[in-house]
Design a protein around this motif. Structure first.
Motif, PDB file in Angstrom:
ATOM      1  N   ARG A  95       0.855  -1.192   0.000  1.00 39.85           N
ATOM      2  CA  ARG A  95       0.000   0.000   0.000  1.00 39.85           C
ATOM      3  C   ARG A  95       0.888   1.238   0.000  1.00 39.85           C
ATOM      4  N   ALA A  96       0.848   1.977  -1.106  1.00 41.23           N
ATOM      5  CA  ALA A  96       1.682   3.180  -1.231  1.00 41.23           C
ATOM      6  C   ALA A  96       1.195   4.267  -0.277  1.00 41.23           C
ATOM      7  N   THR A  97       2.160   4.887   0.394  1.00 39.30           N
ATOM      8  CA  THR A  97       1.877   5.994   1.308  1.00 39.30           C
ATOM      9  C   THR A  97       2.937   7.079   1.107  1.00 39.30           C
ATOM     10  N   ALA A  98       2.625   8.260   1.606  1.00 38.81           N
ATOM     11  CA  ALA A  98       3.593   9.353   1.540  1.00 38.81           C
ATOM     12  C   ALA A  98       4.759   9.095   2.484  1.00 38.81           C
ATOM     13  N   ARG A  99       4.475   8.478   3.621  1.00 37.25           N
ATOM     14  CA  ARG A  99       5.506   8.203   4.630  1.00 37.25           C
ATOM     15  C   ARG A  99       5.305   6.799   5.179  1.00 37.25           C
ATOM     16  N   ALA A 100       6.399   6.122   5.470  1.00 32.78           N
ATOM     17  CA  ALA A 100       6.314   4.759   5.984  1.00 32.78           C
ATOM     18  C   ALA A 100       5.575   4.696   7.314  1.00 32.78           C
ATOM     19  N   ASP A 101       5.627   5.771   8.105  1.00 31.72           N
ATOM     20  CA  ASP A 101       4.952   5.721   9.415  1.00 31.72           C
ATOM     21  C   ASP A 101       3.422   5.794   9.289  1.00 31.72           C
ATOM     22  N   GLU A 102       2.903   5.885   8.073  1.00 34.95           N
ATOM     23  CA  GLU A 102       1.459   5.806   7.858  1.00 34.95           C
ATOM     24  C   GLU A 102       0.968   4.356   7.890  1.00 34.95           C
ATOM     25  N   LEU A 103       1.883   3.403   7.822  1.00 30.68           N
ATOM     26  CA  LEU A 103       1.511   1.998   7.919  1.00 30.68           C
ATOM     27  C   LEU A 103       1.231   1.644   9.374  1.00 30.68           C
ATOM     28  N   THR A 104       0.310   0.728   9.582  1.00 30.63           N
ATOM     29  CA  THR A 104       0.039   0.274  10.943  1.00 30.63           C
ATOM     30  C   THR A 104       0.968  -0.888  11.281  1.00 30.63           C
ATOM     31  N   SER A 105       1.161  -1.104  12.555  1.00 29.66           N
ATOM     32  CA  SER A 105       1.950  -2.266  12.990  1.00 29.66           C
ATOM     33  C   SER A 105       1.310  -3.549  12.482  1.00 29.66           C
ATOM     34  N   ALA A 106      -0.019  -3.611  12.503  1.00 32.32           N
ATOM     35  CA  ALA A 106      -0.728  -4.807  12.033  1.00 32.32           C
ATOM     36  C   ALA A 106      -0.429  -5.078  10.559  1.00 32.32           C
ATOM     37  N   GLU A 107      -0.328  -4.034   9.737  1.00 34.99           N
ATOM     38  CA  GLU A 107       0.008  -4.220   8.315  1.00 34.99           C
ATOM     39  C   GLU A 107       1.400  -4.813   8.162  1.00 34.99           C
ATOM     40  N   LEU A 108       2.343  -4.308   8.946  1.00 41.85           N
ATOM     41  CA  LEU A 108       3.712  -4.820   8.846  1.00 41.85           C
ATOM     42  C   LEU A 108       3.799  -6.259   9.338  1.00 41.85           C
ATOM     43  N   VAL A 109       3.146  -6.558  10.441  1.00 39.81           N
ATOM     44  CA  VAL A 109       3.148  -7.934  10.963  1.00 39.81           C
ATOM     45  C   VAL A 109       2.500  -8.874   9.947  1.00 39.81           C
ATOM     46  N   ALA A 110       1.382  -8.470   9.373  1.00 42.41           N
ATOM     47  CA  ALA A 110       0.697  -9.294   8.369  1.00 42.41           C
ATOM     48  C   ALA A 110       1.569  -9.484   7.131  1.00 42.41           C
ATOM     49  N   GLY A 111       2.387  -8.497   6.830  1.00 41.77           N
ATOM     50  CA  GLY A 111       3.254  -8.589   5.666  1.00 41.77           C
ATOM     51  C   GLY A 111       4.272  -9.713   5.751  1.00 41.77           C
ATOM     52  N   VAL A 112       4.629 -10.122   6.954  1.00 38.28           N
ATOM     53  CA  VAL A 112       5.600 -11.215   7.118  1.00 38.28           C
ATOM     54  C   VAL A 112       5.036 -12.510   6.543  1.00 38.28           C
ATOM     55  N   THR A 113       3.741 -12.735   6.720  1.00 35.59           N
ATOM     56  CA  THR A 113       3.120 -13.948   6.183  1.00 35.59           C
ATOM     57  C   THR A 113       3.249 -13.985   4.668  1.00 35.59           C
ATOM     58  N   GLY A 114       2.922 -12.876   4.014  1.00 36.38           N
ATOM     59  CA  GLY A 114       3.058 -12.817   2.562  1.00 36.38           C
ATOM     60  C   GLY A 114       4.500 -12.958   2.108  1.00 36.38           C
ATOM     61  N   LEU A 115       5.401 -12.361   2.853  1.00 35.35           N
ATOM     62  CA  LEU A 115       6.821 -12.456   2.526  1.00 35.35           C
ATOM     63  C   LEU A 115       7.305 -13.900   2.660  1.00 35.35           C
ATOM     64  N   ALA A 116       6.841 -14.589   3.682  1.00 39.74           N
ATOM     65  CA  ALA A 116       7.220 -15.992   3.870  1.00 39.74           C
ATOM     66  C   ALA A 116       6.723 -16.857   2.714  1.00 39.74           C
ATOM     67  N   VAL A 117       5.528 -16.587   2.229  1.00 40.44           N
ATOM     68  CA  VAL A 117       4.987 -17.322   1.083  1.00 40.44           C
ATOM     69  C   VAL A 117       5.862 -17.082  -0.148  1.00 40.44           C
ATOM     70  N   LYS A 118       6.240 -15.830  -0.380  1.00 40.56           N
ATOM     71  CA  LYS A 118       7.113 -15.505  -1.523  1.00 40.56           C
ATOM     72  C   LYS A 118       8.464 -16.200  -1.389  1.00 40.56           C
ATOM     73  N   ALA A 119       9.009 -16.211  -0.192  1.00 46.52           N
ATOM     74  CA  ALA A 119      10.309 -16.850   0.023  1.00 46.52           C
ATOM     75  C   ALA A 119      10.221 -18.363  -0.178  1.00 46.52           C
ATOM     76  N   GLU A 120       9.142 -18.946   0.251  1.00 45.61           N
ATOM     77  CA  GLU A 120       8.964 -20.393   0.066  1.00 45.61           C
ATOM     78  C   GLU A 120       8.798 -20.718  -1.417  1.00 45.61           C
ATOM     79  N   ARG A 121       8.052 -19.899  -2.129  1.00 51.15           N
ATOM     80  CA  ARG A 121       7.786 -20.137  -3.551  1.00 51.15           C
ATOM     81  C   ARG A 121       9.029 -19.888  -4.408  1.00 51.15           C
ATOM     82  N   HIS A 122       9.746 -18.786  -4.158  1.00 56.58           N
ATOM     83  CA  HIS A 122      10.845 -18.382  -5.036  1.00 56.58           C
ATOM     84  C   HIS A 122      12.231 -18.773  -4.534  1.00 56.58           C
ATOM     85  N   ARG A 123      12.334 -19.115  -3.260  1.00 59.58           N
ATOM     86  CA  ARG A 123      13.537 -19.672  -2.659  1.00 59.58           C
ATOM     87  C   ARG A 123      14.812 -18.824  -2.810  1.00 59.58           C
TER      88      ARG A 123
END
Length: 189
Positions: A95-123
């Motif tokens: 989600r594009a924002t003007a500043r990184a601090d506009e992201l919520t902690s929940a968004e960043l924590v949730a992002g780890v799950t997606g990142l893990a899926v990408k890492a598992e898929r692309h290795r």
């Protein structure tokens, strides 16, 4: 496209940049990367033009080259060349924002799950989180520092680099490049 070639887009207007809020970017990713670089989220300028680290003066590209990851300073639109060098780019939140601090902690924590899926898929061998603050929040490790981390994402090891944003005054370009170079030595050819 050669290093001196003009960018393939016109600079976005102020209105186009503002209208990019909430947009995402396509990952630059493929199988078996040496390093998958992972930022907080796209900035508005990058979302407006559709390329990662697209703002003129981005320190990501000079640090990548200065650290020896690439044989020349790549441009944001040189996705295919980045992949040929065994490197990719993604974000914890798309989600594009003007500043990184506009992201919520929940968004960043949730992002780890997606990142893990990408890492598992692309290795990739390494996933490099660009920003210790993002890493501390997303991985719930409030005292973590720069460098290699104990977690793995799929088969990938995790490394934390400084945020290449020009707003990160603690890391001028030479210091930022030195941190990238430490990962480069570990990631190998």
């Amino acid at each position: 496209m050669d290093a001196g070639a003009a960018q393939p887009w016109r600079p976005p207007t102020r209105h186009e940049v503002a209208a990019a809020a909430g947009r995402g970017l396509v990952d630059v990713i493929g199988p078996g990367l040496r390093v998958l670089f992972c930022g907080f989220n796209p900035g508005l300028y990058s979302a407006a033009v559709g390329e990662h680290f697209a703002r003129r003066g981005s320190r990501f590209w000079p640090a990548l080259h200065g650290a020896g990851f690439t044989d020349r300073e790549l441009r944001p639109w040189e996705r295919a060349e980045l992949l040929r060098q065994g490197l990719g780019i993604t974000s914890l939140s798309n989600r594009a924002t003007a500043r990184a601090d506009e992201l919520t902690s929940a968004e960043l924590v949730a992002g780890v799950t997606g990142l893990a899926v990408k890492a598992e898929r692309h290795r990739p061998r390494w996933v490099a989180i660009l920003g210790v603050t993002a890493y501390r929040i997303a991985f719930v490790r409030p005292k973590a520092g720069l460098g290699p981390q104990p977690e793995r994402l799929g088969p990938a090891r995790v490394w934390v680099l400084p945020n290449p944003s020009g707003l990160n005054a603690h890391f001028p370009l030479p210091a930022l490049t030195a941190e990238f170079a430490a990962l480069r030595r570990e990631a190998g050819p």
